[in-house]
Design an enzyme around this catalytic site. Structure first.
Site, mmCIF file in Angstrom:
data_model
loop_
_atom_site.group_PDB
_atom_site.id
_atom_site.type_symbol
_atom_site.label_atom_id
_atom_site.label_comp_id
_atom_site.label_asym_id
_atom_site.label_seq_id
_atom_site.Cartn_x
_atom_site.Cartn_y
_atom_site.Cartn_z
ATOM 1 N N MET A 145 5.845 1.509 11.632
ATOM 2 C CA MET A 145 4.370 1.781 12.403
ATOM 3 C C MET A 145 3.549 1.723 11.193
ATOM 4 O O MET A 145 3.800 1.926 10.177
ATOM 5 C CB MET A 145 4.417 3.181 12.745
ATOM 6 C CG MET A 145 5.533 3.580 13.809
ATOM 7 S SD MET A 145 5.310 5.223 14.290
ATOM 8 C CE MET A 145 6.813 5.357 15.528
ATOM 9 N N GLY A 168 15.944 8.725 20.768
ATOM 10 C CA GLY A 168 15.915 9.648 19.166
ATOM 11 C C GLY A 168 16.380 10.897 19.545
ATOM 12 O O GLY A 168 17.336 11.435 18.969
ATOM 13 N N SER A 169 15.245 11.678 19.838
ATOM 14 C CA SER A 169 15.494 13.259 19.938
ATOM 15 C C SER A 169 16.797 13.599 20.634
ATOM 16 O O SER A 169 17.451 14.557 20.241
ATOM 17 C CB SER A 169 14.109 13.943 20.342
ATOM 18 O OG SER A 169 13.927 13.348 21.558
ATOM 19 N N MET A 205 5.326 -1.478 15.570
ATOM 20 C CA MET A 205 4.225 -0.961 16.225
ATOM 21 C C MET A 205 3.082 -1.106 15.340
ATOM 22 O O MET A 205 2.814 -0.283 14.447
ATOM 23 C CB MET A 205 4.436 0.338 16.760
ATOM 24 C CG MET A 205 5.380 0.629 17.852
ATOM 25 S SD MET A 205 6.016 2.183 17.871
ATOM 26 C CE MET A 205 7.261 1.976 16.808
ATOM 27 N N MET A 239 8.081 0.022 27.060
ATOM 28 C CA MET A 239 7.986 1.739 26.702
ATOM 29 C C MET A 239 7.671 2.768 27.538
ATOM 30 O O MET A 239 6.888 2.508 28.529
ATOM 31 C CB MET A 239 6.670 1.727 25.581
ATOM 32 C CG MET A 239 6.584 1.020 24.178
ATOM 33 S SD MET A 239 8.131 1.542 23.182
ATOM 34 C CE MET A 239 7.534 3.272 22.924
ATOM 35 N N ASP A 257 12.440 2.712 25.839
ATOM 36 C CA ASP A 257 12.391 3.498 24.663
ATOM 37 C C ASP A 257 11.310 4.727 24.964
ATOM 38 O O ASP A 257 9.955 4.184 25.135
ATOM 39 C CB ASP A 257 11.594 2.447 23.500
ATOM 40 C CG ASP A 257 11.559 3.171 22.279
ATOM 41 O OD1 ASP A 257 12.111 4.282 22.213
ATOM 42 O OD2 ASP A 257 11.105 2.544 21.486
ATOM 43 N N GLY A 258 11.538 5.697 24.771
ATOM 44 C CA GLY A 258 10.707 6.775 24.922
ATOM 45 C C GLY A 258 11.290 8.074 26.000
ATOM 46 O O GLY A 258 11.457 7.795 27.226
ATOM 47 N N GLY A 259 11.556 8.989 25.502
ATOM 48 C CA GLY A 259 12.044 10.276 26.639
ATOM 49 C C GLY A 259 13.327 9.937 27.380
ATOM 50 O O GLY A 259 13.545 10.447 28.346
ATOM 51 N N ASP A 305 11.827 2.123 14.030
ATOM 52 C CA ASP A 305 10.421 2.087 14.229
ATOM 53 C C ASP A 305 9.715 1.633 13.212
ATOM 54 O O ASP A 305 9.647 2.800 12.028
ATOM 55 C CB ASP A 305 10.150 3.568 14.975
ATOM 56 C CG ASP A 305 10.728 3.629 16.286
ATOM 57 O OD1 ASP A 305 10.416 2.577 17.140
ATOM 58 O OD2 ASP A 305 11.281 4.709 16.684
ATOM 59 N N HIS A 331 11.410 -2.297 15.804
ATOM 60 C CA HIS A 331 10.424 -2.255 16.744
ATOM 61 C C HIS A 331 9.176 -2.060 16.095
ATOM 62 O O HIS A 331 8.878 -0.904 15.422
ATOM 63 C CB HIS A 331 10.814 -0.840 17.762
ATOM 64 C CG HIS A 331 9.543 -0.583 18.786
ATOM 65 N ND1 HIS A 331 9.580 0.785 19.199
ATOM 66 C CD2 HIS A 331 8.740 -1.419 19.100
ATOM 67 C CE1 HIS A 331 8.270 0.690 19.994
ATOM 68 N NE2 HIS A 331 7.997 -0.361 19.978
ATOM 69 N N HIS A 347 17.835 1.741 16.274
ATOM 70 C CA HIS A 347 16.686 1.342 16.325
ATOM 71 C C HIS A 347 15.548 1.773 15.260
ATOM 72 O O HIS A 347 15.460 2.875 15.058
ATOM 73 C CB HIS A 347 16.016 1.851 17.666
ATOM 74 C CG HIS A 347 14.752 1.507 18.282
ATOM 75 N ND1 HIS A 347 14.590 0.513 18.915
ATOM 76 C CD2 HIS A 347 13.626 2.193 18.401
ATOM 77 C CE1 HIS A 347 13.067 0.464 19.334
ATOM 78 N NE2 HIS A 347 12.614 1.729 18.892
ATOM 79 N N SER A 362 17.409 5.936 17.915
ATOM 80 C CA SER A 362 16.220 5.694 17.278
ATOM 81 C C SER A 362 16.131 6.530 15.737
ATOM 82 O O SER A 362 16.185 7.837 15.735
ATOM 83 C CB SER A 362 15.130 6.203 17.980
ATOM 84 O OG SER A 362 14.014 5.855 17.242
ATOM 85 N N GLY A 414 4.468 5.738 19.078
ATOM 86 C CA GLY A 414 3.763 6.591 18.094
ATOM 87 C C GLY A 414 4.599 7.719 17.482
ATOM 88 O O GLY A 414 4.911 8.001 16.277
ATOM 89 N N PHE A 415 5.343 8.491 18.324
ATOM 90 C CA PHE A 415 6.108 9.587 18.177
ATOM 91 C C PHE A 415 7.384 9.863 18.766
ATOM 92 O O PHE A 415 7.380 9.343 20.245
ATOM 93 C CB PHE A 415 5.039 10.838 18.368
ATOM 94 C CG PHE A 415 4.013 10.774 17.503
ATOM 95 C CD1 PHE A 415 4.033 11.378 16.191
ATOM 96 C CD2 PHE A 415 2.491 10.122 17.922
ATOM 97 C CE1 PHE A 415 2.795 11.319 15.322
ATOM 98 C CE2 PHE A 415 1.627 10.198 16.982
ATOM 99 C CZ PHE A 415 1.455 10.642 16.061
ATOM 100 N N GLY A 416 8.185 10.431 18.403
ATOM 101 C CA GLY A 416 9.464 10.788 19.231
ATOM 102 C C GLY A 416 9.273 12.183 19.982
ATOM 103 O O GLY A 416 8.311 12.733 19.577
ATOM 104 N N GLY A 417 10.114 12.575 20.834
ATOM 105 C CA GLY A 417 10.157 13.797 21.545
ATOM 106 C C GLY A 417 9.133 14.021 22.562
ATOM 107 O O GLY A 417 8.932 14.966 22.957
HETATM 108 C C1 DX5 Z 1 8.123 6.004 19.724
HETATM 109 C C2 DX5 Z 1 9.212 5.270 19.417
HETATM 110 C C3 DX5 Z 1 10.538 5.610 19.922
HETATM 111 C C4 DX5 Z 1 11.035 6.881 19.344
HETATM 112 C C5 DX5 Z 1 11.616 7.689 20.525
HETATM 113 O O1 DX5 Z 1 7.120 5.106 19.612
HETATM 114 O O2 DX5 Z 1 9.258 3.750 19.706
HETATM 115 O O3 DX5 Z 1 11.723 4.816 19.212
HETATM 116 O O4 DX5 Z 1 11.732 7.380 18.310
HETATM 117 O O5 DX5 Z 1 11.861 8.882 20.561
HETATM 118 P P1 DX5 Z 1 12.559 9.830 21.931
HETATM 119 O O6 DX5 Z 1 13.950 9.411 22.329
HETATM 120 O O7 DX5 Z 1 12.697 11.192 21.214
HETATM 121 O O8 DX5 Z 1 11.426 9.665 22.796
HETATM 122 ZN ZN ZN Z 2 10.729 2.370 19.187
#
Ligand code: DX5
Ligand code: ZN
Length: 216
Positions: A35, A196-197, A66, A136, A174-176, A33, A64, A31, A6, A141-144
């Site tokens: 937003m 992502g992270s 959002m 999801m 997607d996410g965590g 994002d 993706h 990927h 991501s 909205g946010f990574g990490g």
């Molecule tokens: C969050 C994004 C994800 C995000 C995932 O809204 O859709 O794609 O980058 O980040 P991680 O892998 O750090 O949870």
């Molecule tokens: Zn995403």
């Protein structure tokens, strides 16, 4: 298993370099994002920048979106060369109509559901029409953020639906996502993991190792 780094977590000031670290690895999508600061409380980028990113890599770009108005943003992205476009079920009253429209613009079209949206809210017609279902596993909205465990129950529902109706769409999570949950996600029917992270946090010398650890 397709792994999708991501780009939200990469170094955007060195985007071409970042993309190149993955260029020799098979089954990688990037990927991206998108937003709008309205559907989610964060803002990223739009069509012109997406187009530049596409031009810097041969690997598929998976957008993706959002956004509160997926029809408008889908139009803006149609000439960017992105491979897949995924929009949110919660953002439209006419998902089937939008899927049909986007199929004319993109090679692959997906739909996404947020953590509190049940799988049962997706109609069978929509499931038959999509190439990809993005479940999801954090609030968008946010990574990490930390992975939400109830995602597995939703994945079980999806496995049952796919079997009962002979459906072939890809299941993306997607996410965590990290090396501690990737095997369980695969066992629950995932064939595309976004991370992502986990991939980016320890620097370029670890990218490939991290990516492979999600497949094993
Ligand atoms: C969050 C994004 C994800 C995000 C995932 O809204 O859709 O794609 O980058 O980040 P991680 O892998 O750090 O949870
Ligand atoms: Zn995403």
């Amino acid at each position: 298993m397709i792994i999708s780094p991501s780009l939200l977590s990469c170094d955007f000031t060195n985007i071409e370099k970042e993309l190149n670290y993955f260029s020799h690895i098979d089954n990688v999508w990037f990927h991206l994002d998108i937003m709008d600061g309205h559907f989610v409380p964060n803002f990223t980028l739009g069509g012109p920048l997406a187009k530049q990113i596409v031009s810097k890599t041969k690997l598929p770009i998976d957008a993706h979106i959002m956004v509160s108005n997926p029809e408008f943003h889908g139009e803006l992205l149609k000439d960017t060369g992105i491979h897949n476009l995924t929009f949110h079920l919660e953002a439209t009253d006419n998902p089937l109509e939008l899927i049909k429209k986007f199929k004319g613009y993109f090679k692959s079209v997906g739909i996404s559901i947020k953590p509190n949206t049940p799988v049962s809210s997706i109609s069978l017609e929509v499931l038959k029409a999509i190439d990809l279902l993005l479940i999801m596993s954090v609030e968008p909205g946010f990574g990490g953020q930390s992975f939400i465990e109830s995602t597995y129950n939703k994945m079980n529902d999806v496995v049952t639906l796919k079997k009962n109706h002979d459906l072939s769409f890809m299941v993306q999570i997607d996410g965590g996502v990290n090396n501690l949950n990737s095997t369980k996600l695969k066992d629950h029917g995932a064939n595309n993991l976004v991370a992502g992270s986990y991939i980016f946090k320890d620097g370029p010398s670890n990218y490939e190792k991290k990516l492979e650890s999600l497949r094993s």
